[in-house]
Write a protein that holds these residues in place. Structure first.
Motif, PDB file in Angstrom:
ATOM      1  N   PHE A  39       0.833  -1.198   0.000  1.00  0.00           N
ATOM      2  CA  PHE A  39       0.000   0.000   0.000  1.00  0.00           C
ATOM      3  C   PHE A  39       0.872   1.254   0.000  1.00  0.00           C
ATOM      4  CE2 PHE A  39      -3.402   2.708   2.181  1.00  0.00           C
ATOM      5  CZ  PHE A  39      -4.045   2.962   0.987  1.00  0.00           C
ATOM      6  N   GLN A  40       2.043   1.173   0.637  1.00  0.00           N
ATOM      7  CA  GLN A  40       2.991   2.283   0.584  1.00  0.00           C
ATOM      8  C   GLN A  40       3.404   2.572  -0.855  1.00  0.00           C
ATOM      9  OE1 GLN A  40       6.834   1.411   2.208  1.00  0.00           O
ATOM     10  NE2 GLN A  40       7.686   3.390   1.690  1.00  0.00           N
ATOM     11  N   TYR A  41       3.705   1.516  -1.615  1.00  0.00           N
ATOM     12  CA  TYR A  41       4.092   1.710  -3.011  1.00  0.00           C
ATOM     13  C   TYR A  41       2.963   2.339  -3.811  1.00  0.00           C
ATOM     14  CZ  TYR A  41       7.787  -1.596  -1.696  1.00  0.00           C
ATOM     15  OH  TYR A  41       8.831  -2.221  -1.073  1.00  0.00           O
ATOM     16  N   LYS A  42       1.725   1.946  -3.510  1.00  0.00           N
ATOM     17  CA  LYS A  42       0.586   2.508  -4.229  1.00  0.00           C
ATOM     18  C   LYS A  42       0.421   3.994  -3.905  1.00  0.00           C
ATOM     19  CE  LYS A  42      -1.618   0.998  -6.703  1.00  0.00           C
ATOM     20  NZ  LYS A  42      -1.569   1.105  -8.189  1.00  0.00           N
ATOM     21  N   ILE A  43       0.597   4.369  -2.641  1.00  0.00           N
ATOM     22  CA  ILE A  43       0.511   5.781  -2.267  1.00  0.00           C
ATOM     23  C   ILE A  43       1.623   6.572  -2.952  1.00  0.00           C
ATOM     24  CG2 ILE A  43       0.725   7.406  -0.339  1.00  0.00           C
ATOM     25  CD1 ILE A  43      -0.692   5.406   1.420  1.00  0.00           C
ATOM     26  N   GLN A  44       2.818   5.994  -3.029  1.00  0.00           N
ATOM     27  CA  GLN A  44       3.912   6.653  -3.739  1.00  0.00           C
ATOM     28  C   GLN A  44       3.563   6.857  -5.206  1.00  0.00           C
ATOM     29  OE1 GLN A  44       7.075   3.927  -2.748  1.00  0.00           O
ATOM     30  NE2 GLN A  44       7.834   5.203  -1.077  1.00  0.00           N
ATOM     31  N   ASP A  45       2.882   5.880  -5.819  1.00  0.00           N
ATOM     32  CA  ASP A  45       2.440   6.026  -7.207  1.00  0.00           C
ATOM     33  C   ASP A  45       1.485   7.203  -7.346  1.00  0.00           C
ATOM     34  OD1 ASP A  45       3.950   3.856  -7.939  1.00  0.00           O
ATOM     35  OD2 ASP A  45       2.277   2.434  -7.953  1.00  0.00           O
ATOM     36  N   TYR A  46       0.548   7.321  -6.393  1.00  0.00           N
ATOM     37  CA  TYR A  46      -0.392   8.439  -6.406  1.00  0.00           C
ATOM     38  C   TYR A  46       0.354   9.766  -6.317  1.00  0.00           C
ATOM     39  CZ  TYR A  46      -4.905   6.028  -5.971  1.00  0.00           C
ATOM     40  OH  TYR A  46      -6.038   5.303  -6.213  1.00  0.00           O
ATOM     41  N   LEU A  47       1.249   9.885  -5.342  1.00  0.00           N
ATOM     42  CA  LEU A  47       1.963  11.150  -5.123  1.00  0.00           C
ATOM     43  C   LEU A  47       2.809  11.517  -6.341  1.00  0.00           C
ATOM     44  CD1 LEU A  47       3.103  10.732  -1.389  1.00  0.00           C
ATOM     45  CD2 LEU A  47       1.132  11.975  -2.283  1.00  0.00           C
ATOM     46  N   THR A  48       3.438  10.513  -6.948  1.00  0.00           N
ATOM     47  CA  THR A  48       4.245  10.771  -8.147  1.00  0.00           C
ATOM     48  C   THR A  48       3.370  11.201  -9.315  1.00  0.00           C
ATOM     49  OG1 THR A  48       5.897   9.138  -7.439  1.00  0.00           O
ATOM     50  CG2 THR A  48       5.895   9.765  -9.757  1.00  0.00           C
ATOM     51  N   PHE A  50       0.546  12.728  -9.281  1.00  0.00           N
ATOM     52  CA  PHE A  50       0.000  14.067  -9.082  1.00  0.00           C
ATOM     53  C   PHE A  50       1.085  15.105  -8.815  1.00  0.00           C
ATOM     54  CE2 PHE A  50      -3.705  11.382  -8.056  1.00  0.00           C
ATOM     55  CZ  PHE A  50      -4.646  11.969  -8.888  1.00  0.00           C
ATOM     56  N   GLY A  51       2.365  14.710  -8.939  1.00  0.00           N
ATOM     57  CA  GLY A  51       3.464  15.649  -8.736  1.00  0.00           C
ATOM     58  C   GLY A  51       3.597  16.137  -7.312  1.00  0.00           C
ATOM     59  N   MET A  52       3.220  15.290  -6.344  1.00  0.00           N
ATOM     60  CA  MET A  52       3.233  15.701  -4.928  1.00  0.00           C
ATOM     61  C   MET A  52       4.250  14.914  -4.110  1.00  0.00           C
ATOM     62  SD  MET A  52      -0.935  15.773  -4.574  1.00  0.00           S
ATOM     63  CE  MET A  52      -0.909  16.027  -2.808  1.00  0.00           C
ATOM     64  N   ALA A  53       5.115  14.143  -4.765  1.00  0.00           N
ATOM     65  CA  ALA A  53       6.043  13.281  -4.030  1.00  0.00           C
ATOM     66  C   ALA A  53       6.974  14.075  -3.131  1.00  0.00           C
ATOM     67  CB  ALA A  53       6.850  12.434  -5.009  1.00  0.00           C
ATOM     68  N   SER A  54       7.348  15.274  -3.546  1.00  0.00           N
ATOM     69  CA  SER A  54       8.278  16.085  -2.762  1.00  0.00           C
ATOM     70  C   SER A  54       7.599  16.882  -1.657  1.00  0.00           C
ATOM     71  CB  SER A  54       9.043  17.043  -3.693  1.00  0.00           C
ATOM     72  OG  SER A  54       8.139  17.911  -4.361  1.00  0.00           O
ATOM     73  N   TRP A  55       6.282  16.826  -1.599  1.00  0.00           N
ATOM     74  CA  TRP A  55       5.554  17.594  -0.591  1.00  0.00           C
ATOM     75  C   TRP A  55       5.600  16.965   0.786  1.00  0.00           C
ATOM     76  CZ3 TRP A  55       0.314  19.666  -2.970  1.00  0.00           C
ATOM     77  CH2 TRP A  55       0.603  20.346  -4.158  1.00  0.00           C
ATOM     78  N   PHE A  56       5.841  15.670   0.842  1.00  0.00           N
ATOM     79  CA  PHE A  56       5.730  14.940   2.103  1.00  0.00           C
ATOM     80  C   PHE A  56       7.064  14.294   2.466  1.00  0.00           C
ATOM     81  CE2 PHE A  56       1.607  14.949  -0.015  1.00  0.00           C
ATOM     82  CZ  PHE A  56       0.764  15.397   0.997  1.00  0.00           C
ATOM     83  N   PRO A  57       7.307  14.083   3.768  1.00  0.00           N
ATOM     84  CA  PRO A  57       8.518  13.372   4.185  1.00  0.00           C
ATOM     85  C   PRO A  57       8.501  11.928   3.711  1.00  0.00           C
ATOM     86  CG  PRO A  57       7.046  13.736   6.061  1.00  0.00           C
ATOM     87  CD  PRO A  57       6.498  14.527   4.919  1.00  0.00           C
ATOM     88  N   SER A  58       9.667  11.298   3.674  1.00  0.00           N
ATOM     89  CA  SER A  58       9.796   9.957   3.101  1.00  0.00           C
ATOM     90  C   SER A  58       8.984   8.904   3.845  1.00  0.00           C
ATOM     91  CB  SER A  58      11.266   9.539   3.085  1.00  0.00           C
ATOM     92  OG  SER A  58      11.814   9.581   4.401  1.00  0.00           O
ATOM     93  N   PHE A  59       8.749   9.125   5.151  1.00  0.00           N
ATOM     94  CA  PHE A  59       8.015   8.132   5.931  1.00  0.00           C
ATOM     95  C   PHE A  59       6.504   8.246   5.766  1.00  0.00           C
ATOM     96  CE2 PHE A  59       8.513  11.815   8.745  1.00  0.00           C
ATOM     97  CZ  PHE A  59       7.204  12.033   9.176  1.00  0.00           C
ATOM     98  N   PHE A  60       6.041   9.307   5.115  1.00  0.00           N
ATOM     99  CA  PHE A  60       4.597   9.540   5.049  1.00  0.00           C
ATOM    100  C   PHE A  60       3.830   8.436   4.338  1.00  0.00           C
ATOM    101  CE2 PHE A  60       0.969  11.132   2.601  1.00  0.00           C
ATOM    102  CZ  PHE A  60       0.133  11.517   3.634  1.00  0.00           C
TER     103      PHE A  60
END
Length: 452
Positions: A39-48, A50-60
């Motif tokens: 599920f972490q990988y899926k959330i990372q896919d979402y953030l990437t 939508f161009g939001m990967a850099s908005w959150f800390p790595s543990f988010f």
């Protein structure tokens, strides 16, 4: 009479919607909880996407995924037992109000292949997910609107205990699966699967056409190459990616390809058709891999060399990161390049270890559960470790179910035998007191009449 019939219909509909929501949220929260890294990988896919990967800390992504799975499971259990009715129905409605338009966007623009709402247990297309969410949104509205009609299975005094235990259980399950491996494996690389068979196309089916793109660097300049024009060893590997050129039938495993970094050759068939044992150390990003148990990994490599078994480390990291890993850990085993997503799918651990023979997956271990010298006392042919690990999804689900249900049954027993009996006694006493008070004026009037 009309109002009474309407009330009955509303109550039936509200409770039907409540159970539909409960089943969906329990299943969704559970399959996410048993695979928190997935599920972490899926959330990372979402953030990437939508161009939001850099908005959150790595543990988010990991922490957010664990919390969301716990919230979904909590909502489902609360709706099933009708505890915390206002809170549970409000949370369910808010989630569906958020997710429904989001999945409509995913269906139209397709930034990610699937929403991941049911993990790898049940993969839906984005349009199927949107249709499901429309139904659940209607159910959430009905359950919230008529929340006072939801029939309770637990008394108000005991609902706090059910809520606390539900959260304790789902968080414990998530962190256990994070520390070890998912107790249920819904991926094509589960124990007992044959990788070659998973790569087999159906007869007559048209395959999807993929192309591997290699990003290499020389004299400070980066260029992209394919296998057809792969350059000489003077170029330094930077990264690789796989692109879909033409959509077709896709077997369960379609991107398993081992590129030997020493020779640049594809050794996939040699490894998967080897009748001997092969250890695969899976580290999707070697620079992020946990090196706390590196001594055990090196011992297994030495054990493999001693007994004539193959050992490869599979990673998607560039060569400079591999060299840093070698310097830091003293690793002497060969490295192979593989697609990052494939490696994440194979083992939910970084690093993780897989044992295969003739293409069949015999066992998998997380970094925290790697076998040591006390287990590897003989050849694999003579050890239980060399046999395919026997597992049953039905038994696993049964065990997990019992771990959750047995304490709840104890709570239900206390609720029925103690709390509700006490409530009945209290209600009976209050009724008696009320009857006595109602008779007091009559007794006083009788006394006055007798005096007169």
């Amino acid at each position: 009479m009309k109002d009474k019939n309407l009330h009955i219909i509303q109550e039936v509909v509200a409770n039907m919607c409540r159970f539909l929501l409960a089943a969906s949220f329990i299943f969704s929260g559970f399959v996410k909880a048993v695979d928190p890294l997935g599920f972490q990988y899926k959330i990372q896919d979402y953030l990437t996407a939508f161009g939001m990967a850099s908005w959150f800390p790595s543990f988010f992504p990991l922490l957010g995924g664990i919390v969301l799975s716990a919230v979904e499971f909590f909502i489902g259990i609360s709706l099933f037992f009708a505890t915390r009715r206002t809170l549970a129905t409000s949370l369910a409605l808010m989630l569906m109000i958020f997710m429904t338009p989001l999945t409509l966007y995913l269906a139209i623009f397709d930034p990610v292949s699937d929403c991941g709402c049911f993990g790898d247990a049940w993969v839906l297309t984005n349009w199927e997910t949107f249709g499901k969410n429309i139904i659940l949104l209607f159910a959430a509205i009905m359950a919230f609107r008529h929340r006072r009609m939801l029939i309770r299975f637990i008394s108000v005094k005991m609902e706090w205990l059910v809520s606390l235990y539900t959260l304790f259980f789902v968080f414990t399950l998530s962190f256990y699966c994070l520390d070890r491996l998912p107790v249920l494996d819904f991926r094509p690389y589960k124990i007992g699967k044959n990788i070659l068979e998973g790569m087999t196309m159906l007869e007559g089916a048209k395959p999807s056409v993929y192309e591997s793109i290699f990003i290499l660097e020389k004299n400070g300049e980066q260029k992209e190459f394919t296998l057809d024009n792969y350059p000489d060893s003077t170029w330094t590997f930077v990264d690789t990616r796989t692109i879909l050129k033409e959509k077709g039938y896709e077997p369960a495993i379609h991107d398993f390809s081992m590129i030997d970094l020493n020779t640049g050759e594809d050794i996939t068939d040699d490894v998967l058709t080897d009748i001997g044992y092969t250890f695969l150390l899976v580290a999707h990003r070697i620079e992020e891999a946990d090196d706390s148990n590196i001594d055990l990994i090196n011992e297994i490599y030495d054990y493999s060399v001693e007994h004539g078994y193959k050992f490869y480390c599979l990673t998607s990291s560039p060569e400079e990161q591999i060299e840093l890993w070698k310097d830091k850990t003293g690793a002497e085993y060969p490295f192979c390049q593989m697609d990052d997503i494939t490696l994440k799918t194979m083992v939910r651990s970084n690093p993780g270890l897989m044992l295969i023979k003739n293409g069949t997956i015999l066992n998998k271990w997380s970094d925290e559960d790697i076998p040591d010298e006390y287990v590897l006392t003989d050849k694999l042919e003579n050890l239980p470790l060399g046999k395919q690990k026997v597992s049953s999804d039905a038994h696993t689900v049964g065990y997990v179910f019992l771990w959750f249900v047995i304490p709840l049954l104890l709570v239900l027993g206390v609720d029925v035998l103690v709390v509700r009996r006490r409530e009945r006694k209290t209600a009976k006493r209050k009724q008696q007191e009320k009857e006595i008070k109602s008779k007091e004026p009559e007794t006083k009037n009788q006394g006055i009449e007798e005096q007169e």
